[in-house]
Design a protein around this motif. Structure first.
Motif, PDB file in Angstrom:
ATOM      1  N   VAL A  39      10.334   0.419  -1.648  1.00 57.75           N
ATOM      2  CA  VAL A  39      10.873   0.785  -2.948  1.00 57.75           C
ATOM      3  C   VAL A  39      11.842   1.959  -2.847  1.00 57.75           C
ATOM      4  O   VAL A  39      12.672   2.159  -3.729  1.00 57.75           O
ATOM      5  N   ALA A  40      11.767   2.723  -1.749  1.00 63.43           N
ATOM      6  CA  ALA A  40      12.580   3.941  -1.675  1.00 63.43           C
ATOM      7  C   ALA A  40      13.373   4.033  -0.376  1.00 63.43           C
ATOM      8  O   ALA A  40      14.572   3.739  -0.342  1.00 63.43           O
ATOM      9  N   ALA A  41      12.733   4.402   0.721  1.00 58.39           N
ATOM     10  CA  ALA A  41      13.469   4.789   1.928  1.00 58.39           C
ATOM     11  C   ALA A  41      14.353   3.672   2.467  1.00 58.39           C
ATOM     12  O   ALA A  41      15.506   3.914   2.868  1.00 58.39           O
ATOM     13  N   TYR A  42      13.854   2.425   2.495  1.00 61.36           N
ATOM     14  CA  TYR A  42      14.642   1.368   3.127  1.00 61.36           C
ATOM     15  C   TYR A  42      15.816   0.927   2.267  1.00 61.36           C
ATOM     16  O   TYR A  42      16.695   0.199   2.729  1.00 61.36           O
ATOM     17  N   ARG A  43      15.862   1.369   1.038  1.00 67.18           N
ATOM     18  CA  ARG A  43      17.000   1.039   0.189  1.00 67.18           C
ATOM     19  C   ARG A  43      18.205   1.933   0.487  1.00 67.18           C
ATOM     20  O   ARG A  43      19.183   1.941  -0.260  1.00 67.18           O
ATOM     21  N   PHE A  44      18.138   2.670   1.593  1.00 64.24           N
ATOM     22  CA  PHE A  44      19.292   3.473   2.005  1.00 64.24           C
ATOM     23  C   PHE A  44      20.515   2.603   2.240  1.00 64.24           C
ATOM     24  O   PHE A  44      21.658   3.033   2.102  1.00 64.24           O
ATOM     25  N   GLY A  45      20.298   1.343   2.601  1.00 69.00           N
ATOM     26  CA  GLY A  45      21.408   0.446   2.883  1.00 69.00           C
ATOM     27  C   GLY A  45      22.309   0.194   1.693  1.00 69.00           C
ATOM     28  O   GLY A  45      23.477  -0.177   1.863  1.00 69.00           O
ATOM     29  N   HIS A  46      21.793   0.410   0.474  1.00 73.76           N
ATOM     30  CA  HIS A  46      22.631   0.202  -0.703  1.00 73.76           C
ATOM     31  C   HIS A  46      23.828   1.141  -0.707  1.00 73.76           C
ATOM     32  O   HIS A  46      24.898   0.792  -1.214  1.00 73.76           O
ATOM     33  N   SER A  47      23.650   2.334  -0.138  1.00 74.20           N
ATOM     34  CA  SER A  47      24.778   3.279  -0.118  1.00 74.20           C
ATOM     35  C   SER A  47      25.808   2.916   0.947  1.00 74.20           C
ATOM     36  O   SER A  47      26.921   3.449   0.936  1.00 74.20           O
ATOM     37  N   MET A  48      25.481   2.012   1.869  1.00 77.08           N
ATOM     38  CA  MET A  48      26.393   1.628   2.941  1.00 77.08           C
ATOM     39  C   MET A  48      27.306   0.472   2.553  1.00 77.08           C
ATOM     40  O   MET A  48      28.253   0.136   3.281  1.00 77.08           O
ATOM     41  N   VAL A  49      27.034  -0.160   1.421  1.00 77.17           N
ATOM     42  CA  VAL A  49      27.787  -1.337   1.004  1.00 77.17           C
ATOM     43  C   VAL A  49      29.214  -0.950   0.616  1.00 77.17           C
ATOM     44  O   VAL A  49      29.433   0.009  -0.130  1.00 77.17           O
ATOM     45  N   GLY A  83      18.061  11.071   7.922  1.00 77.01           N
ATOM     46  CA  GLY A  83      17.495  12.357   8.283  1.00 77.01           C
ATOM     47  C   GLY A  83      16.039  12.231   8.684  1.00 77.01           C
ATOM     48  O   GLY A  83      15.516  11.120   8.865  1.00 77.01           O
ATOM     49  N   PRO A  84      15.323  13.357   8.814  1.00 82.26           N
ATOM     50  CA  PRO A  84      13.952  13.315   9.353  1.00 82.26           C
ATOM     51  C   PRO A  84      12.959  12.551   8.488  1.00 82.26           C
ATOM     52  O   PRO A  84      12.141  11.790   9.014  1.00 82.26           O
ATOM     53  N   VAL A  85      12.987  12.730   7.165  1.00 84.94           N
ATOM     54  CA  VAL A  85      12.039  12.010   6.312  1.00 84.94           C
ATOM     55  C   VAL A  85      12.365  10.518   6.303  1.00 84.94           C
ATOM     56  O   VAL A  85      11.479   9.670   6.507  1.00 84.94           O
ATOM     57  N   GLY A  86      13.636  10.174   6.064  1.00 85.77           N
ATOM     58  CA  GLY A  86      14.012   8.761   6.063  1.00 85.77           C
ATOM     59  C   GLY A  86      13.729   8.085   7.394  1.00 85.77           C
ATOM     60  O   GLY A  86      13.244   6.948   7.437  1.00 85.77           O
ATOM     61  N   SER A  87      14.010   8.781   8.495  1.00 89.57           N
ATOM     62  CA  SER A  87      13.769   8.195   9.823  1.00 89.57           C
ATOM     63  C   SER A  87      12.291   7.915  10.035  1.00 89.57           C
ATOM     64  O   SER A  87      11.926   6.866  10.580  1.00 89.57           O
ATOM     65  N   ARG A  88      11.443   8.856   9.627  1.00 92.74           N
ATOM     66  CA  ARG A  88      10.013   8.653   9.843  1.00 92.74           C
ATOM     67  C   ARG A  88       9.489   7.461   9.049  1.00 92.74           C
ATOM     68  O   ARG A  88       8.755   6.623   9.594  1.00 92.74           O
ATOM     69  N   ILE A  89       9.846   7.371   7.778  1.00 90.63           N
ATOM     70  CA  ILE A  89       9.322   6.267   6.963  1.00 90.63           C
ATOM     71  C   ILE A  89       9.839   4.928   7.481  1.00 90.63           C
ATOM     72  O   ILE A  89       9.070   3.972   7.666  1.00 90.63           O
ATOM     73  N   GLU A 135      -5.646  -7.750   7.293  1.00 92.96           N
ATOM     74  CA  GLU A 135      -4.333  -7.851   6.688  1.00 92.96           C
ATOM     75  C   GLU A 135      -3.527  -6.591   6.988  1.00 92.96           C
ATOM     76  O   GLU A 135      -4.077  -5.498   7.096  1.00 92.96           O
ATOM     77  N   VAL A 136      -2.238  -6.775   7.128  1.00 92.88           N
ATOM     78  CA  VAL A 136      -1.333  -5.653   7.360  1.00 92.88           C
ATOM     79  C   VAL A 136      -0.608  -5.364   6.053  1.00 92.88           C
ATOM     80  O   VAL A 136      -0.101  -6.272   5.414  1.00 92.88           O
ATOM     81  N   PHE A 137      -0.555  -4.097   5.663  1.00 91.30           N
ATOM     82  CA  PHE A 137       0.089  -3.785   4.396  1.00 91.30           C
ATOM     83  C   PHE A 137       1.510  -3.277   4.614  1.00 91.30           C
ATOM     84  O   PHE A 137       1.871  -2.805   5.681  1.00 91.30           O
ATOM     85  N   MET A 138       2.317  -3.413   3.556  1.00 88.56           N
ATOM     86  CA  MET A 138       3.688  -2.930   3.567  1.00 88.56           C
ATOM     87  C   MET A 138       3.773  -1.676   2.705  1.00 88.56           C
ATOM     88  O   MET A 138       3.418  -1.705   1.530  1.00 88.56           O
ATOM     89  N   PRO A 139       4.207  -0.543   3.275  1.00 87.30           N
ATOM     90  CA  PRO A 139       4.271   0.696   2.494  1.00 87.30           C
ATOM     91  C   PRO A 139       5.303   0.615   1.372  1.00 87.30           C
ATOM     92  O   PRO A 139       6.457   0.243   1.589  1.00 87.30           O
ATOM     93  N   LEU A 140       4.882   0.993   0.173  1.00 88.75           N
ATOM     94  CA  LEU A 140       5.801   1.017  -0.959  1.00 88.75           C
ATOM     95  C   LEU A 140       6.858   2.099  -0.794  1.00 88.75           C
ATOM     96  O   LEU A 140       7.993   1.949  -1.277  1.00 88.75           O
ATOM     97  N   GLU A 141       6.520   3.203  -0.120  1.00 88.61           N
ATOM     98  CA  GLU A 141       7.522   4.243   0.108  1.00 88.61           C
ATOM     99  C   GLU A 141       8.694   3.713   0.933  1.00 88.61           C
ATOM    100  O   GLU A 141       9.821   4.195   0.806  1.00 88.61           O
ATOM    101  N   PHE A 142       8.432   2.717   1.768  1.00 88.79           N
ATOM    102  CA  PHE A 142       9.476   2.046   2.539  1.00 88.79           C
ATOM    103  C   PHE A 142      10.235   1.060   1.656  1.00 88.79           C
ATOM    104  O   PHE A 142      11.458   1.142   1.512  1.00 88.79           O
ATOM    105  N   GLY A 183       0.837  -1.193   0.000  1.00 88.28           N
ATOM    106  CA  GLY A 183       0.000   0.000   0.000  1.00 88.28           C
ATOM    107  C   GLY A 183       0.868   1.238   0.000  1.00 88.28           C
ATOM    108  O   GLY A 183       2.102   1.151   0.003  1.00 88.28           O
ATOM    109  N   TYR A 184       0.234   2.390  -0.008  1.00 88.11           N
ATOM    110  CA  TYR A 184       0.952   3.664   0.028  1.00 88.11           C
ATOM    111  C   TYR A 184       0.766   4.307   1.398  1.00 88.11           C
ATOM    112  O   TYR A 184      -0.368   4.474   1.866  1.00 88.11           O
ATOM    113  N   MET A 185       1.865   4.628   2.061  1.00 86.40           N
ATOM    114  CA  MET A 185       1.803   5.315   3.344  1.00 86.40           C
ATOM    115  C   MET A 185       1.218   6.711   3.180  1.00 86.40           C
ATOM    116  O   MET A 185       0.492   7.200   4.059  1.00 86.40           O
ATOM    117  N   PHE A 186       1.484   7.356   2.035  1.00 81.71           N
ATOM    118  CA  PHE A 186       1.011   8.719   1.778  1.00 81.71           C
ATOM    119  C   PHE A 186      -0.090   8.663   0.723  1.00 81.71           C
ATOM    120  O   PHE A 186       0.079   9.103  -0.412  1.00 81.71           O
TER     121      PHE A 186
END
Length: 550
Positions: free
Chosen positions: A290-300, A493-499, A281-288, A32-35
């Motif tokens: 597809v976008a925000a949680y992929r922050f880990g790619h920059s840590m590799v 940061g604030p947006v990434g932390s919230r999502i 059912e519990v939904f998984m936010p696409l903003e998480f 689903g979409y969080m926003f």
């Protein structure tokens, strides 16, 4: 259930090329979409729909520019203060929560013309093949009652089966491997065998479960043990894992005030993840996902101080390269060995922030360098190996399965992330910031050159300007840039932390069996340490209890 009945990961989709996961009953859940209020707000909240070809070309240029073109002159340049284990704990959590966002059929990124899908169509076409509950179905599969059936997690009674190492020669190290048949790991999610770090971390979860059963036997009178059964052991493993994910992983990589505020109610979540839109059912936010949680790619990192053979003191090589860590898994055919060779087990103390051993001066009196023991910063610079993922777009025998054009897209991780966000109608970083009541980054903050003291625009700056992305920035890039300029790459940061924090804590809130809803803490769990009194409340303590950390 036979293998043909299982959902399969097309080798063109995901870094876990050609890998399957055990289908757990009831595991298909909604995205689903969080926003939701931002959906349909074109052009105010999204990248332009037209001309889509121009937007796609600009996203490809931005993704290509994000890859570091040169090795840093200073080995520590670009490093964070965060130990590398957090990168891969995060990947493990991702695989436990989400599967199927990288499919390439009707909502894929290899179609031409590539344009955003209507959100309603995305939600109708896309299902999450995981229960988003932090319940370790990636470890336990369907449980011991199904052990021995095709493509199920193997058990020995209530214990999870541990695999053996192959003979790696005279520089063998103590350790174990995942259970394997014909090189293929017999685990609940084969994506956890895509690189050796997450594979050895998955092994730690198998060994942690078995250690809990041993702890029960050694503490028969403890209030912690309950009935000492498999279900009680799994419950404790899940609770320790959930606690560590919130109170160590999240508080390290997200704004701790955001995490605390979500836990104590000072911050109201954007959207309950079990809202009645999807009954029961519990939904998984696409903003998480597809976008925000992929922050880990920059840590590799491009290479790691892995063990004493492939790392300090460099008996075989000064480090283990990113490519080698993919090679010594089932997906990389284990370099021809039937199981992991005995000179390749993890020495996790090198990845958890433990102090390196003293370095003896070399013949000229200069100490030999110790490979960095930290993750890269969370920023908009991606390690070079992520621009050329070797197994993408190839079948298990290494033969090409897709056209050269498609392979070029799939092999470039940053490009793929940006195109995926566009395809799945993810709102821009600025739109999400405003929806959260957060002041968006300015044009100057989005540009790189002021921070580097240069009068020349960087390639990333050029791509942002040419693509008109300074006013409407792809959410994945925005989250990385926010961490880079507001937190010096040390945390979100604030947006990434919230999502990120809202999603993970929200999934725990929606799970009646989670530690949050059961009022549990590690003082009510198993203990480790030399005196047996150390709480298992951190990643290091978790690995220590599993017998994989000194």
């Amino acid at each position: 259930m036979v293998a043909d009945d299982l959902p399969t990961v097309d080798p063109t989709r995901d870094p876990g090329a050609g890998m399957r996961w055990v289908e757990v009953e009831g595991s298909s859940t909604p995205f689903g979409y969080m926003f939701r209020d931002l959906q349909g707000l074109y052009p105010a909240a999204h990248l332009p729909v037209e001309p889509a070809a121009a937007v796609v070309a600009s996203l490809k240029a931005l993704g290509a520019a994000m890859v570091d073109q040169e090795q840093p002159s200073d080995p520590g340049e670009g490093d964070s203060d965060v130990p590398p284990i957090y990168t891969y704990w995060g990947q493990f959590v991702d695989h436990d929560l989400t599967a199927n966002t990288d499919r390439d059929d009707d909502i894929g990124i290899t179609d031409l013309p590539l344009e955003p899908r209507q959100p309603e169509k995305v939600l109708r076409k896309l299902r999450n093949l995981r229960e988003p509950r932090l319940n370790l179905d990636s470890v336990y599969g369907n449980g011991p009652d199904h052990s021995g059936q095709p493509d199920q997690v193997p058990y020995d009674g209530d214990r999870l089966v541990i695999g053996e190492l192959s003979d790696g020669g005279s520089d063998a190290l103590p350790g174990d491997d995942l259970p394997r048949v014909d090189q293929e790991a017999q685990i609940g999610d084969h994506r956890n065998d895509e690189n050796l770090i997450v594979a050895q971390l998955h092994l730690a979860f198998l060994k942690f479960h078995n250690a809990v059963l041993d702890w029960f036997a050694e503490h028969p009178d403890s209030d912690v043990t309950g009935d000492g059964s498999f279900q009680r052991a799994r419950q404790l493993v899940e609770w320790h894992y959930q606690w560590v994910t919130v109170h160590d992983f999240l508080t390290t990589l997200a704004d701790e005030d955001v995490v605390t505020g979500l836990l104590d109610g000072a911050i109201t979540p954007r959207l309950p993840l079990d809202e009645a839109t999807w009954p029961d059912e519990v939904f998984m936010p696409l903003e998480f996902s597809v976008a925000a949680y992929r922050f880990g790619h920059s840590m590799v990192r491009a290479a790691y101080d892995w063990n004493e053979n492939f790392g300090f003191p460099g008996d075989r090589a000064p480090s283990a390269t990113f490519e080698e860590l993919f090679l010594f898994t089932g997906g990389g055919s284990l370099a021809g060995f039937p199981t992991l060779p005995s000179n390749w087990p993890a020495q996790f103390e090198r990845l958890t922030g433990a102090e390196p051993r003293p370095v003896e001066p070399g013949p000229d009196g200069t100490p030999d360098p110790v490979p960095p023991r930290s993750a890269r910063r969370i920023d908009t610079r991606i390690a070079p190996p992520l621009a050329n993922l070797a197994n993408e777009g190839r079948s298990a025998d290494g033969e090409p399965e897709v056209s050269d054009r498609i392979r070029r897209i799939l092999k470039r991780l940053a490009v793929r992330n940006l195109l995926r966000g566009y395809r799945l109608a993810i709102p821009t970083g600025q739109a999400v910031a405003r929806a959260l009541g957060i002041t968006p980054l300015t044009r100057e903050e989005l540009l790189t050159f002021p921070d580097r003291g240069s009068e020349q625009f960087s390639p990333v700056d050029d791509a942002l300007i040419d693509g008109a992305f300074l006013e409407a920035t792809p959410l994945w890039f925005y989250v990385l840039k926010e961490a880079e300029v507001l937190e010096q790459g040390q945390r979100l940061g604030p947006v990434g932390s919230r999502i990120v924090a809202e999603t993970i804590i929200g999934q725990l809130r929606a799970d009646p069996t989670s530690f949050l809803n059961q009022g549990w803490d590690p003082g009510m769990g198993v203990t480790t340490g030399a005196d047996g009194d150390e709480r298992v409340d951190s990643i290091t303590a978790f690995l220590r209890f599993a017998g994989m950390h000194p």
